[in-house]
Write an enzyme that holds these catalytic residues in place. Structure first.
Site, PDB file in Angstrom:
ATOM      1  CG  HIS A  81      -1.856   1.163   1.120  1.00  0.00           C
ATOM      2  ND1 HIS A  81      -3.014   1.018   0.540  1.00  0.00           N
ATOM      3  CD2 HIS A  81      -1.939   2.423   1.648  1.00  0.00           C
ATOM      4  CE1 HIS A  81      -3.763   2.171   0.685  1.00  0.00           C
ATOM      5  NE2 HIS A  81      -2.941   2.950   1.312  1.00  0.00           N
ATOM      6  CB  SER A 184      -8.669   3.959   5.985  1.00  0.00           C
ATOM      7  OG  SER A 184      -9.048   3.724   4.429  1.00  0.00           O
TER       8      SER A 184
END
Length: 443
Positions: A81, A184
């Site tokens: 990510h 998140s």
């Protein structure tokens, strides 16, 4: 227990309990909370910050708010990510390139759309005609992972709480909060069954973190929360001021990603792909060193296996096979949406390029339609910038430094001026810098 009392408690800077956080998350998913209350809660969390306990509890509640993927037991489930940066299309070539190196890897990348100045991976992929991001149920995702090995999708079934809060953060100025960002990201990764994760932690003027100290604080907390969720994580702090690669904009970044998969990508983009892939291969004990892993990644980019994997990934994502073949092996621009107009941006002086202010470029692209000002806003995939110079290059006055791709009949002159000012020139030779600034490990 009520939403109003929970919001008031956080407004008064008190720590929320696990049960209170679970209640807020459940109400968010069930739809029994007003949009204004979601915004109020996000602002209270943003202004008063989240404690480590609140971040862990929020992450767990969000991960458990929907379905969890469980792939075949023999697979090694890995992912990466990025905290986001201008021109950051790394995931698009990385996923097929990494998958091509290891048959027992599953890379279930559940990605998102753009937030603030960052371009969303899904927005970029959806510039490919027919690409489907959100039309897969959990069984189809399991089948794609088990049988094919990788995918890049969006999913409202995995951490559905995050899907709601992600959109709300984008339009309530609550994006750049460490705790909300961590919850998140990791909630989606945990729901997708990730066991090994690389965080590409961007540091610089075109990122959320403009100092190494702030990035380190975030990285340590991120790695800690990931570990508590059963994920082995490593954060790579990488330099982010100038855009990554030579293109900024949705369809233009797909073009550059495919060029990279053809073995013709810009050196900085390829270096990032090799670096992240190399670390994942080393973390999973597939190679003895990161350098050996980097070589494996370079081979898959240069020998065509990553490109073929990408083509098959597109077909799995419901892109027409003939179109996918043309995109990967034929004329890329005949498939992707391209802008009607191009304007050359020339240098105001001569000198060496000391920096390219990616934030300015992102702001102009967003104003011309490449990004969103409100939730669910349609974007123009053709808008973007092509950079013709990189840091360290020498330019003369009136050298064309970039080309603006747009669809505006009457273009605001101030946009062109800001783009000109984005090229920072100095008289002295500018030496190249290492893209890797540091590593934060879970050990």
């Amino acid at each position: 227990m009520s939403i109003i009392s929970i919001i008031k408690k956080k407004c008064q800077k008190n720590e929320l309990t696990d049960d209170e956080i679970k209640f807020f998350v459940k109400c968010t998913v069930d739809g029994c909370i007003d949009q204004c209350q979601i915004g109020a809660m996000l602002m209270a969390l943003y202004l008063n910050d989240l404690t480590n306990a609140e971040v862990c509890n929020m992450t767990t509640a969000m991960a458990n708010s929907g379905k969890m993927l469980k792939f075949r037991s023999s697979a090694i489930v890995v992912d990466k990510h990025s905290t986001g940066g201008v021109g950051d299309k790394v995931s698009i070539p990385l996923v097929p390139a990494l998958s091509a190196t290891q048959e027992d890897f599953i890379i279930p990348m559940v990605s998102g759309r753009g937030l603030e100045f960052t371009g969303g991976t899904l927005d970029k992929l959806e510039s490919i005609p027919g690409f489907s991001s959100f039309s897969f149920d959990d069984q189809k995702l399991l089948d794609m992972g088990n049988n094919f090995g990788c995918f890049i999708v969006g999913s409202d079934d995995l951490s559905p709480a995050d899907s709601v809060l992600y959109k709300a953060r984008d339009v309530t100025a609550t994006v750049d909060n460490d705790g909300l960002i961590i919850a998140s990201i990791i909630s989606k990764k945990a729901a997708a069954g990730i066991k090994y994760l690389i965080l590409d932690l961007k540091v610089g003027s075109a990122s959320f973190f403009q100092s190494i100290d702030k990035a380190k604080t975030f990285g340590k907390q991120f790695v800690l929360v990931a570990k508590l969720m059963g994920i082995e994580c490593r954060a790579l702090m990488t330099k982010m001021s100038a855009p990554i690669g030579n293109y900024v904009g949705n369809s233009l970044e797909i073009l550059e990603s495919i060029n990279c998969l053809r073995g013709k990508g810009p050196s900085d983009l390829q270096a990032l792909i090799e670096l992240i892939g190399g670390h994942l291969l080393e973390m999973t004990h597939k190679v003895s060193s990161v350098n050996e892993g980097r070589k494996r990644m370079a081979e898959s980019l240069n020998n065509g296996t990553a490109l073929e994997k990408f083509k098959q990934m597109l077909i799995e994502s419901r892109v027409n096979e003939r179109l996918a073949d043309e995109l990967c092996y034929g004329n890329i621009t005949s498939v992707l949406p391209m802008a009607k107009y191009e304007i050359e941006i020339k240098s105001l002086a001569s000198g060496y390029v000391n920096d390219i202010h990616g934030m300015n470029i992102a702001k102009i692209c967003n104003k011309l339609g490449a990004g969103r000002q409100f939730s669910n806003q349609a974007i123009d995939p053709a808008v973007g910038i092509r950079l013709l110079v990189k840091k360290g290059d020498h330019v003369d006055i009136d050298t064309v430094c970039m080309v603006l791709h747009h669809n505006e009949i009457d273009l605001n002159e101030s946009y062109l001026i800001l783009l000109q000012q984005s090229i920072d020139l100095v008289n002295e030779i500018v030496e190249p810098e290492d893209i890797l600034l540091g590593v934060i490990d879970c050990n």
